[in-house]
Write a protein that holds these residues in place. Structure first.
Motif, PDB file in Angstrom:
ATOM      1  N   GLU A 128      45.345  36.037  42.024  1.00  0.00           N
ATOM      2  CA  GLU A 128      45.291  37.462  43.462  1.00  0.00           C
ATOM      3  C   GLU A 128      44.613  38.192  42.486  1.00  0.00           C
ATOM      4  OE1 GLU A 128      47.636  38.172  46.486  1.00  0.00           O
ATOM      5  OE2 GLU A 128      48.103  35.789  47.078  1.00  0.00           O
ATOM      6  N   ALA A 129      43.163  38.343  42.924  1.00  0.00           N
ATOM      7  CA  ALA A 129      42.801  39.248  42.741  1.00  0.00           C
ATOM      8  C   ALA A 129      42.189  39.938  43.419  1.00  0.00           C
ATOM      9  CB  ALA A 129      41.264  38.995  41.651  1.00  0.00           C
ATOM     10  N   ASN A 130      42.445  41.738  43.718  1.00  0.00           N
ATOM     11  CA  ASN A 130      42.120  42.927  43.707  1.00  0.00           C
ATOM     12  C   ASN A 130      41.316  43.871  43.621  1.00  0.00           C
ATOM     13  OD1 ASN A 130      42.095  44.657  46.173  1.00  0.00           O
ATOM     14  ND2 ASN A 130      44.036  46.250  45.165  1.00  0.00           N
ATOM     15  N   PHE A 131      40.326  44.242  43.882  1.00  0.00           N
ATOM     16  CA  PHE A 131      39.050  45.237  43.293  1.00  0.00           C
ATOM     17  C   PHE A 131      39.115  46.702  44.205  1.00  0.00           C
ATOM     18  CE2 PHE A 131      34.900  47.665  42.287  1.00  0.00           C
ATOM     19  CZ  PHE A 131      35.421  47.653  40.875  1.00  0.00           C
ATOM     20  N   ASP A 132      40.014  47.960  44.061  1.00  0.00           N
ATOM     21  CA  ASP A 132      39.921  48.921  44.392  1.00  0.00           C
ATOM     22  C   ASP A 132      39.526  50.562  43.903  1.00  0.00           C
ATOM     23  OD1 ASP A 132      40.949  50.839  46.801  1.00  0.00           O
ATOM     24  OD2 ASP A 132      42.643  50.918  46.248  1.00  0.00           O
ATOM     25  N   ASN A 133      38.648  51.755  43.743  1.00  0.00           N
ATOM     26  CA  ASN A 133      38.684  52.341  43.373  1.00  0.00           C
ATOM     27  C   ASN A 133      37.854  51.574  42.108  1.00  0.00           C
ATOM     28  OD1 ASN A 133      38.551  53.965  45.465  1.00  0.00           O
ATOM     29  ND2 ASN A 133      41.413  54.423  45.050  1.00  0.00           N
ATOM     30  N   GLY A 134      37.049  50.892  41.506  1.00  0.00           N
ATOM     31  CA  GLY A 134      36.968  51.011  40.047  1.00  0.00           C
ATOM     32  C   GLY A 134      37.985  50.604  39.170  1.00  0.00           C
ATOM     33  N   ILE A 135      39.134  49.473  40.072  1.00  0.00           N
ATOM     34  CA  ILE A 135      40.147  48.869  39.047  1.00  0.00           C
ATOM     35  C   ILE A 135      40.078  48.048  39.256  1.00  0.00           C
ATOM     36  CG2 ILE A 135      42.493  48.620  38.131  1.00  0.00           C
ATOM     37  CD1 ILE A 135      41.178  51.915  37.700  1.00  0.00           C
ATOM     38  N   LEU A 136      40.172  46.647  38.448  1.00  0.00           N
ATOM     39  CA  LEU A 136      40.312  45.576  39.060  1.00  0.00           C
ATOM     40  C   LEU A 136      41.933  45.294  38.982  1.00  0.00           C
ATOM     41  CD1 LEU A 136      39.334  42.258  39.943  1.00  0.00           C
ATOM     42  CD2 LEU A 136      38.724  42.370  37.585  1.00  0.00           C
ATOM     43  N   THR A 137      42.570  44.507  39.740  1.00  0.00           N
ATOM     44  CA  THR A 137      43.623  44.747  39.497  1.00  0.00           C
ATOM     45  C   THR A 137      44.060  42.656  39.695  1.00  0.00           C
ATOM     46  OG1 THR A 137      44.710  46.020  40.253  1.00  0.00           O
ATOM     47  CG2 THR A 137      46.309  44.375  39.802  1.00  0.00           C
ATOM     48  N   VAL A 138      44.841  42.027  38.649  1.00  0.00           N
ATOM     49  CA  VAL A 138      45.102  40.394  38.964  1.00  0.00           C
ATOM     50  C   VAL A 138      46.115  40.284  38.773  1.00  0.00           C
ATOM     51  CG1 VAL A 138      44.321  37.973  37.889  1.00  0.00           C
ATOM     52  CG2 VAL A 138      42.799  39.826  38.033  1.00  0.00           C
ATOM     53  N   GLU A 139      46.876  39.551  39.851  1.00  0.00           N
ATOM     54  CA  GLU A 139      48.080  38.505  39.794  1.00  0.00           C
ATOM     55  C   GLU A 139      48.781  37.543  39.290  1.00  0.00           C
ATOM     56  OE1 GLU A 139      50.859  41.637  40.411  1.00  0.00           O
ATOM     57  OE2 GLU A 139      49.806  43.204  40.545  1.00  0.00           O
ATOM     58  N   ILE A 140      48.846  37.310  38.849  1.00  0.00           N
ATOM     59  CA  ILE A 140      48.854  36.098  37.875  1.00  0.00           C
ATOM     60  C   ILE A 140      51.150  35.681  38.047  1.00  0.00           C
ATOM     61  CG2 ILE A 140      49.281  34.199  36.647  1.00  0.00           C
ATOM     62  CD1 ILE A 140      47.082  36.517  34.929  1.00  0.00           C
ATOM     63  N   PRO A 141      51.332  35.270  38.964  1.00  0.00           N
ATOM     64  CA  PRO A 141      52.749  34.843  39.353  1.00  0.00           C
ATOM     65  C   PRO A 141      52.855  33.993  38.249  1.00  0.00           C
ATOM     66  CG  PRO A 141      51.413  34.757  40.889  1.00  0.00           C
ATOM     67  CD  PRO A 141      50.173  34.332  40.463  1.00  0.00           C
ATOM     68  N   LYS A 142      54.310  33.905  37.708  1.00  0.00           N
ATOM     69  CA  LYS A 142      55.212  33.116  37.027  1.00  0.00           C
ATOM     70  C   LYS A 142      55.391  32.087  38.367  1.00  0.00           C
ATOM     71  CE  LYS A 142      56.987  35.853  33.102  1.00  0.00           C
ATOM     72  NZ  LYS A 142      57.957  36.006  33.266  1.00  0.00           N
ATOM     73  N   SER A 143      55.621  30.627  37.807  1.00  0.00           N
ATOM     74  CA  SER A 143      55.995  28.949  38.314  1.00  0.00           C
ATOM     75  C   SER A 143      57.295  29.320  38.966  1.00  0.00           C
ATOM     76  CB  SER A 143      55.495  27.577  37.591  1.00  0.00           C
ATOM     77  OG  SER A 143      56.392  28.480  36.304  1.00  0.00           O
ATOM     78  N   GLU A 144      57.615  28.864  39.506  1.00  0.00           N
ATOM     79  CA  GLU A 144      58.893  28.821  39.882  1.00  0.00           C
ATOM     80  C   GLU A 144      59.883  28.629  39.170  1.00  0.00           C
ATOM     81  OE1 GLU A 144      59.794  30.503  43.016  1.00  0.00           O
ATOM     82  OE2 GLU A 144      58.223  30.872  43.237  1.00  0.00           O
ATOM     83  N   LYS A 145      59.488  26.984  38.904  1.00  0.00           N
ATOM     84  CA  LYS A 145      60.753  26.818  37.508  1.00  0.00           C
ATOM     85  C   LYS A 145      60.757  27.309  36.473  1.00  0.00           C
ATOM     86  CE  LYS A 145      57.299  23.482  35.439  1.00  0.00           C
ATOM     87  NZ  LYS A 145      57.151  22.249  35.564  1.00  0.00           N
ATOM     88  N   ALA A 146      59.690  28.716  36.271  1.00  0.00           N
ATOM     89  CA  ALA A 146      60.442  29.535  35.208  1.00  0.00           C
ATOM     90  C   ALA A 146      61.323  30.379  35.444  1.00  0.00           C
ATOM     91  CB  ALA A 146      58.655  29.762  34.508  1.00  0.00           C
TER      92      ALA A 146
END
Length: 118
Positions: free
Chosen positions: A92-110
């Motif tokens: 998921e990616a979010n852009f707020d106040n000039g900051i792009l944040t990309v959240e990359i979840p780990k797979s459940e098995k990891a």
């Protein structure tokens, strides 16, 4: 007097963090618009591209009024090799106040799993 830096390449600064549940990439993009940024993952590579457009004109008439230009504008592209445990289907990616944040979840098995002792 007109000063300009010709050799600068725009590469937005990045922070990368890891937690037990995933990874977070934060990129500073002040002055950029959400519609000028693209994020995608393909074959284990996360790519972020975009453009930071200059708020002024570079016409000859305008150059006479600007005495110094240290800010950097232009197109950029940053790519990151994703770890094997990254779940690319849930990024998921979010852009707020000039900051792009990309959240990359780990797979459940990891993810770490507590094991009870009988």
């Amino acid at each position: 007097m007109y000063l300009e830096f010709y050799s600068q390449v725009y590469a937005p600064p990045v922070e990368i963090e890891e937690s037990k549940n995933g990874y977070r990439i934060s990129m500073e993009l002040p002055g950029s618009l959400r519609d000028d940024i693209k994020v995608w993952a393909e074959q284990g590579i996360l790519t972020i591209t975009g453009e930071k457009k200059a708020p002024f004109s570079d016409s000859e008439e305008e150059k006479g009024s600007r005495l110094m230009a240290e800010r950097v504008f232009g197109k950029f592209s940053r790519s990151f090799q994703l770890p094997e445990d990254a779940d690319t289907s849930r990024i998921e990616a979010n852009f707020d106040n000039g900051i792009l944040t990309v959240e990359i979840p780990k797979s459940e098995k990891a993810k770490p799993k507590d094991i009870s002792i009988n």
